[in-house]
Scaffold this motif. Structure first.
Motif, PDB file in Angstrom:
ATOM      1  N   TRP A  96     -19.044  71.341  21.313  1.00  0.00           N
ATOM      2  CA  TRP A  96     -18.638  70.889  22.722  1.00  0.00           C
ATOM      3  C   TRP A  96     -19.542  69.668  22.897  1.00  0.00           C
ATOM      4  CZ3 TRP A  96     -20.474  76.127  25.186  1.00  0.00           C
ATOM      5  CH2 TRP A  96     -19.728  76.997  25.165  1.00  0.00           C
ATOM      6  N   SER A 130     -30.849  77.716  29.783  1.00  0.00           N
ATOM      7  CA  SER A 130     -30.150  76.978  29.207  1.00  0.00           C
ATOM      8  C   SER A 130     -28.644  77.081  29.673  1.00  0.00           C
ATOM      9  CB  SER A 130     -30.106  77.261  27.715  1.00  0.00           C
ATOM     10  OG  SER A 130     -31.557  76.969  27.148  1.00  0.00           O
ATOM     11  N   ALA A 131     -28.135  78.083  29.882  1.00  0.00           N
ATOM     12  CA  ALA A 131     -26.809  78.618  30.464  1.00  0.00           C
ATOM     13  C   ALA A 131     -26.831  77.601  31.921  1.00  0.00           C
ATOM     14  CB  ALA A 131     -26.489  79.956  30.589  1.00  0.00           C
ATOM     15  N   LEU A 151     -26.308  73.907  31.229  1.00  0.00           N
ATOM     16  CA  LEU A 151     -24.991  73.663  30.608  1.00  0.00           C
ATOM     17  C   LEU A 151     -23.962  73.558  31.553  1.00  0.00           C
ATOM     18  CD1 LEU A 151     -22.985  73.429  28.128  1.00  0.00           C
ATOM     19  CD2 LEU A 151     -23.105  75.989  28.058  1.00  0.00           C
ATOM     20  N   SER A 152     -23.848  74.679  32.396  1.00  0.00           N
ATOM     21  CA  SER A 152     -22.894  74.683  33.420  1.00  0.00           C
ATOM     22  C   SER A 152     -23.035  73.685  34.533  1.00  0.00           C
ATOM     23  CB  SER A 152     -22.664  76.049  34.051  1.00  0.00           C
ATOM     24  OG  SER A 152     -22.360  76.903  33.061  1.00  0.00           O
ATOM     25  N   THR A 176     -20.663  81.823  32.863  1.00  0.00           N
ATOM     26  CA  THR A 176     -22.071  81.261  32.608  1.00  0.00           C
ATOM     27  C   THR A 176     -22.888  82.424  32.431  1.00  0.00           C
ATOM     28  OG1 THR A 176     -21.585  79.302  33.946  1.00  0.00           O
ATOM     29  CG2 THR A 176     -23.952  79.861  33.616  1.00  0.00           C
ATOM     30  N   THR A 211     -18.471  83.306  24.231  1.00  0.00           N
ATOM     31  CA  THR A 211     -18.179  81.718  23.918  1.00  0.00           C
ATOM     32  C   THR A 211     -16.740  81.299  24.074  1.00  0.00           C
ATOM     33  OG1 THR A 211     -19.924  81.858  22.283  1.00  0.00           O
ATOM     34  CG2 THR A 211     -18.453  79.878  22.343  1.00  0.00           C
ATOM     35  N   GLN A 215     -20.206  76.163  19.912  1.00  0.00           N
ATOM     36  CA  GLN A 215     -20.945  75.607  21.150  1.00  0.00           C
ATOM     37  C   GLN A 215     -21.551  74.475  20.623  1.00  0.00           C
ATOM     38  OE1 GLN A 215     -24.038  78.582  21.863  1.00  0.00           O
ATOM     39  NE2 GLN A 215     -22.517  80.206  22.077  1.00  0.00           N
TER      40      GLN A 215
END
Length: 215
Positions: free
Chosen positions: A194, A64-65, A68-69, A112, A125, A191
């Motif tokens: 965003w 997931s990270a 996202l990044s 990240t 966060t 989050q």
């Protein structure tokens, strides 16, 4: 020598690297940063078959990270390309701004990793949001620089297009900067905030001057 020739000579003397070469260097930094993100996705070696499912489940936070990044870095890459593809020369101010941006991009695997391991905490966060807000701010500053220095820009580039880049960058800065105090309420709320960047960018895309430069 005329004043115009002296000004053009000063500009040429201030050009330390071509936009094409700087874009090539930047592409390499962005690509390496994305590659380093993927290296953080792993499972322990030598697990028994019965434990593999649990290990894969534990890796979901890393995945997931990474996603996202990956999306964020991709958006930043497109934004910086939109700036540099419009210019014919680089001055020292623009160069320093871009090098600062690349330094942030190269370091993004660290926040990240924080959001992957400690995504439910306000501090992790806030660090991640601050890094993205700063990166977006640097790109916005680059857009503002070429807006204020038309001699850096290719002939024929509409001023409305440059103004749109500034507005688009400010949206990203505001979204991620506002999420920092929201972490005091809840890291998850911050989050989720965003996601506001998506409809705002779509809305901005309908403004005059929103068309991207051709490759």
């Amino acid at each position: 020598m005329s004043a115009a020739r002296r000004e053009r000579g000063a500009e040429d003397a201030g050009t330390v690297v071509s936009p094409e070469r700087l874009l090539t260097f930047g592409d390499a930094v962005f690509a390496i940063a994305i590659t380093l993100l993927a290296l953080d996705i792993n499972v322990p070696d030598g697990l028994p078959d019965a434990a593999l499912g649990g290990a894969l489940n534990d890796a979901l936070a890393d995945v997931s990270a990474f996603l996202l990044s990956f999306v964020v870095i991709g958006a930043l890459w497109l934004a910086q390309y939109a700036v540099l593809s419009r210019i014919v020369r680089i001055d020292m101010c623009l160069l320093y701004l871009y090098l600062a941006l690349l330094a942030l991009i190269a370091g993004l695997p660290f926040p990240t990793r924080l959001i992957s391991e400690y995504g439910d905490t306000a501090l992790a966060t806030a660090v991640y949001a601050g890094a993205i807000a700063l990166a977006s701010g640097l790109i916005t500053a680059m857009s503002l620089r070429i807006l204020l220095r038309p001699t850096l820009v290719e002939p024929g580039v509409p001023r409305a297009s440059l103004s749109h880049s500034v507005r688009e960058g400010l949206v990203m800065v505001v979204v991620f900067a506002v999420s920092i105090p929201l972490t005091l309420v809840s890291a998850r709320v911050a989050q989720l905030w965003w996601l506001a960047a998506v409809p705002l960018r779509v809305w901005l895309g309908r403004w005059p001057g929103a068309a991207r430069p051709s490759a």
